[in-house]
Write an enzyme that holds these catalytic residues in place. Structure first.
Site, PDB file in Angstrom:
ATOM      1  N   GLN A  28      44.958  90.663  53.075  1.00 58.06           N
ATOM      2  CA  GLN A  28      45.862  90.493  54.319  1.00 58.06           C
ATOM      3  C   GLN A  28      47.252  90.246  54.111  1.00 58.06           C
ATOM      4  O   GLN A  28      48.055  90.268  54.945  1.00 58.06           O
ATOM      5  CB  GLN A  28      45.299  89.456  54.980  1.00 58.06           C
TER       6      GLN A  28
ATOM      7  N   HIS B 258      47.833  94.854  56.167  1.00 57.89           N
ATOM      8  CA  HIS B 258      48.784  94.305  57.127  1.00 57.89           C
ATOM      9  C   HIS B 258      50.177  94.856  56.660  1.00 57.89           C
ATOM     10  O   HIS B 258      51.077  94.485  56.913  1.00 57.89           O
ATOM     11  CB  HIS B 258      48.479  92.947  57.199  1.00 57.89           C
TER      12      HIS B 258
ATOM     13  N   THR C 222      41.447  82.628  53.141  1.00 58.12           N
ATOM     14  CA  THR C 222      41.472  83.182  54.063  1.00 58.12           C
ATOM     15  C   THR C 222      41.080  82.244  55.098  1.00 58.12           C
ATOM     16  O   THR C 222      39.733  81.714  54.812  1.00 58.12           O
ATOM     17  CB  THR C 222      41.294  84.669  54.213  1.00 58.12           C
ATOM     18  N   SER C 223      41.475  81.923  56.353  1.00 63.86           N
ATOM     19  CA  SER C 223      41.041  81.264  57.282  1.00 63.86           C
ATOM     20  C   SER C 223      39.707  81.591  57.896  1.00 63.86           C
ATOM     21  O   SER C 223      38.932  81.129  58.324  1.00 63.86           O
ATOM     22  CB  SER C 223      41.947  80.872  58.342  1.00 63.86           C
TER      23      SER C 223
ATOM     24  N   ASP D 240      52.737  90.434  50.513  1.00 62.14           N
ATOM     25  CA  ASP D 240      53.606  90.698  49.069  1.00 62.14           C
ATOM     26  C   ASP D 240      53.026  91.375  48.132  1.00 62.14           C
ATOM     27  O   ASP D 240      51.908  92.159  48.308  1.00 62.14           O
ATOM     28  CB  ASP D 240      53.470  89.223  48.833  1.00 62.14           C
TER      29      ASP D 240
ATOM     30  N   TYR E 116      62.360  88.934  58.075  1.00 61.25           N
ATOM     31  CA  TYR E 116      61.542  89.572  56.942  1.00 61.25           C
ATOM     32  C   TYR E 116      62.499  89.764  55.810  1.00 61.25           C
ATOM     33  O   TYR E 116      62.068  89.782  54.729  1.00 61.25           O
ATOM     34  CB  TYR E 116      61.353  90.957  57.625  1.00 61.25           C
TER      35      TYR E 116
END
Length: 229
Positions: free
Chosen positions: A88, A106, A173-174, A91, A53
């Site tokens: 989601q 998230h 987004t998927s 950043d 991270y």
């Protein structure tokens, strides 16, 4: 149309140089997700998790908001109704582009969390397992990120926004990871129109009322220009 709910995913930040789960050869491909994105992995090897991270935080802090982030900030500032921006992404590119009150479901890479007392504070650029919590002093600092097996943040607020939405927009987004993958169905059930902006349409035909295909940095500014009064 008054209330807009926007969900953004990794695709909107990819053009700022931030990798996605699916990037070949990217940062995620060099790690086992069970080792760096679960509470169990953190318990086994906190140094590995912090190293991972720290690299992601440096990547995010050195990135610059792109035209899509900036367009959504203009939309929030200029739309006569409410615009709820849910991301989601971990950043802070939305905020640095000028968006306000972003809902980070998230978590945030720029925040730290104490695994002992749940205190949160601004994360330094580099974190380590021995970092003490400013509130309780325990050396249990972790990134304030929702890992696999943990409950996403702000779900009640998001659900309320979806049920009141006139338009739901999914950007970059998927649509494969729940609970976010179910947001479009929740919005449709409440009577909202639905729009997808993505490189390619989602894999479920007919899920959205309208699809704009293309990179976010081009498609999002075009859409915002079309709807702003």
């Amino acid at each position: 149309m008054e209330r807009i709910v926007i969900l953004t995913g990794a695709g909107i930040s990819a053009e700022s140089g931030l990798g996605t789960f699916r990037d070949k050869g990217g940062l995620w491909t060099r790690y086992d997700l069970g080792d760096v994105a679960t509470p169990e992995g953190f318990a086994r090897d906190p140094t590995l998790v912090h190293d991972f991270y720290n690299a992601r935080r440096a990547n995010a802090l050195d990135a610059t908001p792109n035209a899509a982030h900036q367009a959504l900030a203009r939309l929030q500032a200029g739309w006569p109704g409410a615009v709820t921006l849910v991301t989601q992404n971990i950043d802070d590119l939305h905020e640095r582009a000028g968006s306000r009150d972003v809902v980070h479901m998230h978590g945030e890479i720029t925040r730290a969390l104490c695994a002992a007392c749940d205190h949160r504070w601004p994360a330094p650029r580099v974190m380590a397992p021995a970092d003490p919590c400013p509130a309780c002093g325990a050396p249990r600092a972790r990134p304030d990120i929702v890992w696999f097996g943990e409950i996403p943040y702000h779900m009640e607020r998001i659900a309320n926004a979806l049920w009141r939405a006139d338009l739901f927009v999914s950007i970059g987004t998927s649509g494969e990871v729940y609970p976010a993958a179910g947001f479009v169905e929740e919005a449709k059930a409440a009577g909202a129109e639905t729009l997808e902006i993505n490189l390619e349409p989602s894999r479920v035909p007919g899920l959205f009322d309208r699809v704009i295909a293309g990179p976010a940095s081009r498609a999002v500014p075009g859409w915002v220009a079309d709807i702003l009064p």
